[in-house]
Motif scaffolding. Structure first.
Motif, PDB file in Angstrom:
ATOM      1  N   ARG A   1      -9.750  -0.945   6.624  1.00 49.57           N
ATOM      2  CA  ARG A   1      -9.862   0.548   7.065  1.00 49.57           C
ATOM      3  C   ARG A   1     -10.390   1.367   5.928  1.00 49.57           C
ATOM      4  O   ARG A   1     -11.172   2.334   5.978  1.00 49.57           O
ATOM      5  CB  ARG A   1      -8.545   1.047   7.385  1.00 49.57           C
ATOM      6  CG  ARG A   1      -8.026   0.410   8.723  1.00 49.57           C
ATOM      7  CD  ARG A   1      -6.794   1.137   9.360  1.00 49.57           C
ATOM      8  NE  ARG A   1      -5.537   1.131   8.482  1.00 49.57           N
ATOM      9  CZ  ARG A   1      -4.904   0.166   8.536  1.00 49.57           C
ATOM     10  NH1 ARG A   1      -4.968  -0.908   9.306  1.00 49.57           N
ATOM     11  NH2 ARG A   1      -3.725   0.062   7.779  1.00 49.57           N
ATOM     12  N   LEU A   2     -10.212   0.871   4.503  1.00 48.10           N
ATOM     13  CA  LEU A   2     -10.582   1.476   3.452  1.00 48.10           C
ATOM     14  C   LEU A   2     -12.299   1.408   3.269  1.00 48.10           C
ATOM     15  O   LEU A   2     -12.736   2.054   2.433  1.00 48.10           O
ATOM     16  CB  LEU A   2     -10.094   1.437   2.191  1.00 48.10           C
ATOM     17  CG  LEU A   2      -8.349   1.944   2.037  1.00 48.10           C
ATOM     18  CD1 LEU A   2      -7.819   1.432   0.952  1.00 48.10           C
ATOM     19  CD2 LEU A   2      -8.492   3.165   2.419  1.00 48.10           C
TER      20      LEU A   2
ATOM     21  N   ASP B   1     -14.474  -7.324  -3.890  1.00 51.67           N
ATOM     22  CA  ASP B   1     -13.813  -6.096  -4.140  1.00 51.67           C
ATOM     23  C   ASP B   1     -12.279  -6.387  -3.914  1.00 51.67           C
ATOM     24  O   ASP B   1     -11.388  -5.686  -4.748  1.00 51.67           O
ATOM     25  CB  ASP B   1     -14.216  -5.074  -3.305  1.00 51.67           C
ATOM     26  CG  ASP B   1     -15.766  -4.548  -3.560  1.00 51.67           C
ATOM     27  OD1 ASP B   1     -16.135  -4.850  -4.777  1.00 51.67           O
ATOM     28  OD2 ASP B   1     -16.452  -4.243  -2.538  1.00 51.67           O
ATOM     29  N   ALA B   2     -11.718  -7.017  -3.025  1.00 50.41           N
ATOM     30  CA  ALA B   2     -10.479  -7.284  -2.932  1.00 50.41           C
ATOM     31  C   ALA B   2      -9.819  -7.889  -4.059  1.00 50.41           C
ATOM     32  O   ALA B   2      -8.852  -7.765  -4.373  1.00 50.41           O
ATOM     33  CB  ALA B   2     -10.133  -8.306  -1.391  1.00 50.41           C
ATOM     34  N   ARG B   3     -10.573  -9.052  -4.560  1.00 52.49           N
ATOM     35  CA  ARG B   3      -9.888  -9.807  -5.417  1.00 52.49           C
ATOM     36  C   ARG B   3      -9.706  -8.933  -6.900  1.00 52.49           C
ATOM     37  O   ARG B   3      -8.832  -9.045  -7.546  1.00 52.49           O
ATOM     38  CB  ARG B   3     -10.817 -11.187  -6.115  1.00 52.49           C
ATOM     39  CG  ARG B   3     -12.165 -10.861  -6.500  1.00 52.49           C
ATOM     40  CD  ARG B   3     -12.082 -11.023  -7.919  1.00 52.49           C
ATOM     41  NE  ARG B   3     -13.574 -10.836  -8.515  1.00 52.49           N
ATOM     42  CZ  ARG B   3     -14.255 -11.816  -8.732  1.00 52.49           C
ATOM     43  NH1 ARG B   3     -13.974 -13.024  -8.595  1.00 52.49           N
ATOM     44  NH2 ARG B   3     -15.594 -11.555  -9.380  1.00 52.49           N
TER      45      ARG B   3
ATOM     46  N   GLN C   1       0.875  -1.218   0.083  1.00 44.88           N
ATOM     47  CA  GLN C   1      -0.096  -0.025   0.157  1.00 44.88           C
ATOM     48  C   GLN C   1       0.788   1.378  -0.114  1.00 44.88           C
ATOM     49  O   GLN C   1       0.424   2.256  -0.649  1.00 44.88           O
ATOM     50  CB  GLN C   1      -0.964   0.110   1.309  1.00 44.88           C
ATOM     51  CG  GLN C   1      -0.345   0.077   2.672  1.00 44.88           C
ATOM     52  CD  GLN C   1      -0.401  -1.634   3.072  1.00 44.88           C
ATOM     53  OE1 GLN C   1      -0.115  -2.499   2.305  1.00 44.88           O
ATOM     54  NE2 GLN C   1      -0.312  -1.560   4.123  1.00 44.88           N
ATOM     55  N   TYR C   2       2.119   1.315   0.682  1.00 43.65           N
ATOM     56  CA  TYR C   2       2.955   2.366   0.710  1.00 43.65           C
ATOM     57  C   TYR C   2       3.580   2.396  -0.416  1.00 43.65           C
ATOM     58  O   TYR C   2       3.946   3.538  -1.056  1.00 43.65           O
ATOM     59  CB  TYR C   2       3.874   2.152   1.806  1.00 43.65           C
ATOM     60  CG  TYR C   2       3.119   2.278   3.100  1.00 43.65           C
ATOM     61  CD1 TYR C   2       2.270   3.338   3.711  1.00 43.65           C
ATOM     62  CD2 TYR C   2       3.459   1.473   4.260  1.00 43.65           C
ATOM     63  CE1 TYR C   2       1.710   3.405   4.658  1.00 43.65           C
ATOM     64  CE2 TYR C   2       2.673   1.332   5.529  1.00 43.65           C
ATOM     65  CZ  TYR C   2       1.930   2.429   5.614  1.00 43.65           C
ATOM     66  OH  TYR C   2       1.224   2.165   6.865  1.00 43.65           O
ATOM     67  N   ALA C   3       4.214   1.326  -1.235  1.00 40.60           N
ATOM     68  CA  ALA C   3       4.833   1.402  -2.610  1.00 40.60           C
ATOM     69  C   ALA C   3       3.860   2.047  -3.341  1.00 40.60           C
ATOM     70  O   ALA C   3       4.399   2.911  -4.470  1.00 40.60           O
ATOM     71  CB  ALA C   3       4.978  -0.105  -2.839  1.00 40.60           C
TER      72      ALA C   3
ATOM     73  N   THR D   1      -1.629  -7.744   7.056  1.00 34.51           N
ATOM     74  CA  THR D   1      -1.686  -5.988   7.179  1.00 34.51           C
ATOM     75  C   THR D   1      -2.317  -5.339   5.864  1.00 34.51           C
ATOM     76  O   THR D   1      -2.821  -4.578   6.216  1.00 34.51           O
ATOM     77  CB  THR D   1       0.090  -5.702   7.110  1.00 34.51           C
ATOM     78  OG1 THR D   1       0.612  -6.351   8.406  1.00 34.51           O
ATOM     79  CG2 THR D   1      -0.075  -4.047   7.228  1.00 34.51           C
ATOM     80  N   PHE D   2      -2.114  -6.074   4.788  1.00 37.77           N
ATOM     81  CA  PHE D   2      -2.558  -5.651   3.538  1.00 37.77           C
ATOM     82  C   PHE D   2      -4.256  -5.550   3.677  1.00 37.77           C
ATOM     83  O   PHE D   2      -4.966  -4.708   3.344  1.00 37.77           O
ATOM     84  CB  PHE D   2      -1.987  -6.382   2.567  1.00 37.77           C
ATOM     85  CG  PHE D   2      -2.928  -6.216   1.127  1.00 37.77           C
ATOM     86  CD1 PHE D   2      -2.339  -4.867   0.336  1.00 37.77           C
ATOM     87  CD2 PHE D   2      -3.853  -6.959   0.533  1.00 37.77           C
ATOM     88  CE1 PHE D   2      -3.306  -4.659  -0.762  1.00 37.77           C
ATOM     89  CE2 PHE D   2      -4.699  -6.742  -0.654  1.00 37.77           C
ATOM     90  CZ  PHE D   2      -4.165  -5.559  -1.352  1.00 37.77           C
TER      91      PHE D   2
END
Length: 415
Positions: A71-72, A79-81, A37-39, A64-65
């Motif tokens: 959180r979003l 949606d994740a896939r 997510q930071y990348a 963590t991802f």
């Protein structure tokens, strides 16, 4: 003041030039060290960095991802896939590392996961990790075996089916399995077709069938072995079988033996056997004996022999199984441990019950280890020592033992 502001502005421009002029391989090295997510967020640094994240070669979709997605407000698997699929399609070069953690609250879509594996097989993936925390076993496609460049494979709660044309994973160095089932080929066939294996981990929860010691013995490069003895294709496991295995694994440095659900019988007390095996594990540095029952003398005998025939042993860990009837081993049987454990430094004894055999083992370890720094003893329960008096008796007995190392400490962690 004007000059100072000019210098500040110039230094800022210079810094931006350095960032924007970084070679792609340096950028990739930086991005691969960041959470995904930071990348991706680096795209806001400048116009030049807008698509730098597509140079990623490591895609780590761990717990963590998924917490970040929650959180979003992205909580469903659909949606994740879609996000994961778009990430994969945007990456330009090879994907050498892929980690997928599937939370237990996500609904699995096996077709999506297998399509990702097929995609990765064409991207030169070298490290593949899939940890399925869902209660449903994940049935992987045969494409996992077409990733011929794989060097590390970690699977949790999966079933795999190898194609008839499977000829092995020639570059595989690490295989780590937990609750894994092999549908057609035996586990032994899989590992013997991966001759470069250095790390092999599997456990009694895997549905891989029985494995022959001769199949493990073919892995000459093996350095780390986690072996549940109940998975071996042997009716009775003997001391000689385990010590004999050491002759075929000259590079083994870490050995974890699980005695749970195993019919073990130590039978190595004769002098002929000792002459045949002068040094069974010449490079072994770390040894763990899990769920070993010291109420049987032959188990203590086996532990002693294995320690004795590992001259470079530095770390020893033992988790004792609940003893049914404590037994006193003959002290004369352990006389061959004197000053032989020259490199043993740290010992951890879990579920210690204070039996005569356990006390005798501690005594011999203290007397035979001139480099010993510490023995940590974790009793199974304070009840086994009959209250404060029992604790005092055990502690007093341990304090009286001779120590080859003047700096050796014995710490008892009373629960």
């Amino acid at each position: 003041m004007k000059l100072a502001r000019g210098r500040h502005k110039a230094s800022k421009v210079a810094l931006e030039d350095v960032i924007n002029s970084m070679p792609d391989n340096v950028v990739t090295n930086i991005l691969d060290r960041l959470p995904i997510q930071y990348a991706v967020r680096t795209s806001i640094l400048s116009r030049n960095w807008r698509f730098k994240w597509t140079l990623l070669t490591h895609l780590v979709l761990d717990n963590t991802f998924f917490e970040y997605l929650v959180r979003l407000g992205i909580e469903n698997w659909y949606d994740a896939r879609n996000i994961i699929s778009r990430l994969l399609l945007h990456l330009k070069g090879p994907i050498t590392k892929f980690v997928l953690y599937i939370p237990n609250n996500k609904v699995l879509d096996i077709e999506d996961i297998n399509s990702w594996i097929m995609f990765l097989s064409r991207k030169g993936v070298k490290e593949f990790t899939l940890k399925n925390m869902h209660k449903t076993t994940l049935k992987l496609s045969t494409h996992i075996f077409s990733c011929v460049e794989l060097e590390s494979l970690t699977l949790h709660n999966c079933s795999v089916y190898s194609p008839p044309t499977f000829c092995g994973l020639p570059n595989l160095l690490c295989l780590d399995l937990y609750q894994v089932a092999f549908e057609n080929k035996s586990f032994g066939e899989i590992i013997t077709q991966s001759p470069l294996l250095e790390i092999l981990k599997f456990n009694r929860h895997d549905r891989i069938g029985k494995i022959k010691l001769v199949e493990i013995a073919k892995l000459k490069n093996l350095q780390n072995l986690f072996l549940p003895l109940c998975m071996l294709d042997q009716t009775v496991i003997t001391t000689f079988l385990i010590l004999d295995l050491g002759k075929y694994l000259p590079n083994l440095q870490v050995l974890f033996l699980d005695f749970q659900n195993c019919m073990f019988f130590g039978n190595f007390r004769n002098s002929v056997g000792k002459k045949q095996v002068s040094t069974s594990f010449p490079c072994l540095k770390s040894l763990t004996l899990h769920q070993i029952d010291f109420s049987f003398d032959h188990n203590l005998s086996f532990a002693v022999d294995l320690i004795w025939f590992s001259p470079k042993l530095q770390t020893l860990g033992i988790t004792a199984k609940r003893a049914v009837t404590p037994s006193a081993f003959l002290s004369s049987e352990l006389n061959h441990i004197r000053m032989g454990l020259a490199q043993l430094r740290n010992v951890v004894l879990q579920s210690f019950q204070g039996s005569e055999n356990e006390i005798l083992l501690v005594k011999k370890l203290l007397a035979g280890s001139p480099s010993l720094k510490k023995i940590d003893i974790h009793p199974e329960s304070s009840k086994v020592f009959s209250g404060e008096n029992g604790r005092l008796m055990v502690a007093t007995k341990l304090l009286k033992f001779h120590r080859a190392s003047p700096s050796a400490e014995v710490d008892i962690y009373w629960s």
